[in-house]
Design a protein around this motif. Structure first.
Motif, short mmCIF file in Angstrom:
data_model
loop_
_atom_site.label_atom_id
_atom_site.label_comp_id
_atom_site.label_asym_id
_atom_site.label_seq_id
_atom_site.Cartn_x
_atom_site.Cartn_y
_atom_site.Cartn_z
N LYS A 1 13.05 -11.08 2.82
CA LYS A 1 11.72 -11.35 3.34
C LYS A 1 10.88 -11.85 2.17
O LYS A 1 10.69 -11.10 1.21
CB LYS A 1 11.14 -10.07 3.92
CG LYS A 1 9.85 -10.21 4.67
CD LYS A 1 9.50 -8.86 5.30
CE LYS A 1 8.24 -8.93 6.10
NZ LYS A 1 7.91 -7.62 6.69
N ARG B 1 -1.30 -5.66 2.69
CA ARG B 1 -0.43 -4.88 3.58
C ARG B 1 -0.31 -3.43 3.11
O ARG B 1 -0.25 -2.51 3.92
CB ARG B 1 0.95 -5.53 3.69
CG ARG B 1 0.99 -6.54 4.82
CD ARG B 1 2.38 -7.00 5.10
NE ARG B 1 2.86 -7.85 4.02
CZ ARG B 1 4.13 -8.13 3.80
NH1 ARG B 1 5.05 -7.58 4.55
NH2 ARG B 1 4.47 -8.93 2.83
N ASP C 1 -3.03 -11.98 1.58
CA ASP C 1 -1.68 -11.46 1.60
C ASP C 1 -0.66 -12.51 2.00
O ASP C 1 0.52 -12.39 1.70
CB ASP C 1 -1.60 -10.29 2.59
CG ASP C 1 -0.36 -9.47 2.39
OD1 ASP C 1 -0.07 -9.14 1.23
OD2 ASP C 1 0.32 -9.20 3.38
N ALA C 2 -1.11 -13.54 2.67
CA ALA C 2 -0.19 -14.57 3.15
C ALA C 2 0.09 -15.56 2.03
O ALA C 2 -0.56 -15.56 1.00
CB ALA C 2 -0.80 -15.28 4.34
N GLY C 3 1.07 -16.43 2.25
CA GLY C 3 1.34 -17.47 1.27
C GLY C 3 2.76 -17.46 0.79
O GLY C 3 3.64 -16.90 1.41
N LEU D 1 8.67 1.29 6.68
CA LEU D 1 8.16 0.62 5.47
C LEU D 1 9.21 0.62 4.36
O LEU D 1 9.29 -0.31 3.56
CB LEU D 1 6.88 1.29 4.98
CG LEU D 1 5.64 1.09 5.82
CD1 LEU D 1 4.43 1.65 5.10
CD2 LEU D 1 5.43 -0.38 6.13
N TRP E 1 7.70 -12.81 2.03
CA TRP E 1 6.24 -12.72 2.10
C TRP E 1 5.82 -11.28 2.20
O TRP E 1 6.58 -10.40 2.42
CB TRP E 1 5.69 -13.50 3.29
CG TRP E 1 6.35 -13.24 4.58
CD1 TRP E 1 7.49 -13.84 5.06
CD2 TRP E 1 5.99 -12.27 5.57
NE1 TRP E 1 7.83 -13.33 6.27
CE2 TRP E 1 6.93 -12.36 6.62
CE3 TRP E 1 4.96 -11.34 5.67
CZ2 TRP E 1 6.87 -11.54 7.75
CZ3 TRP E 1 4.89 -10.55 6.79
CH2 TRP E 1 5.84 -10.65 7.82
#
Lengths: 136, 58
Positions: free
Chosen positions: A134, A41, A3-5, A122, A136
């Protein structure tokens, strides 16, 4: 971590208007993030909110609706409605009536309100991701 | 029926997981934030309970 990056293309969501995306995110916890390509997420958010919601129902919590003369019930209604489709399904099935005399009533309410408010947060996150605040 | 402490820990766990994934990006950041929030909620509630102990009921 998957999910990161770096910022990624949002193929499925780029054709959807932002209000519709936010509406879908409200209806099904995590769906907005899934459509924006945030799969990990989306899964985590769905599981967390669904678990909190089910625990709240199991503990005899109440899906609060507005009561005349009880201003706090209006605020609680916003929070419970925040659960989206979970709220409507539970109401259709006759769940979440709330047993005031049940030992878990207050605990159940806490879980149901928490789940709804998390889902409302959310929606704001979906907005921030969509408008580029945002990445990411 | 689960006891108060277990339910409080479960609520704290869910909230900590939620906010660590909402606000933090990397795995390390998420772990650190998770433990901070989880400990703050759990220990804070216990501390608050102790602080309220001298006050009479009703």
């Amino acid at each position: 971590m998957a999910d990161a990056g770096q910022p990624r293309a949002t193929h499925r969501a780029e054709h959807l208007p932002l209000p519709l995306l936010m509406l879908l995110g409200w209806l099904v916890p995590g769906l907005g993030h899934l459509l924006l390509g945030r799969r990990l997420r989306a899964a985590v958010f769905f599981v967390v909110i669904a678990v909190a919601f089910v625990v709240g129902l199991v503990l005899d919590g109440e899906l609060v609706l507005p009561h005349r003369g009880d201003p706090l019930s209006y605020l609680a209604s916003i929070a419970t409605l925040g659960n989206g489709v979970l709220f409507f399904v539970a109401r259709i099935l006759g769940l979440g009536q709330g047993a005031v005399t049940a030992p878990g009533y207050e605990y159940g309410n806490t879980f149901l309100l928490t789940a709804g408010m998390m889902n409302l947060l959310l929606i704001l996150d979906i907005h921030d991701i969509s408008v580029g605040k945002k990445d990411w | 029926m689960l006891d108060h402490l277990t339910l409080m820990a479960l609520d704290a766990l869910l909230i900590a997981v939620f906010f660590s994934f909402l606000w933090k990006h990397t795995r390390r950041e998420r772990w650190l934030y998770f433990w901070k929030v989880f400990a703050a909620l759990l220990l804070g509630a216990i501390a608050l309970g102790w602080l309220m102990y001298p006050f009479p009921r009703g």
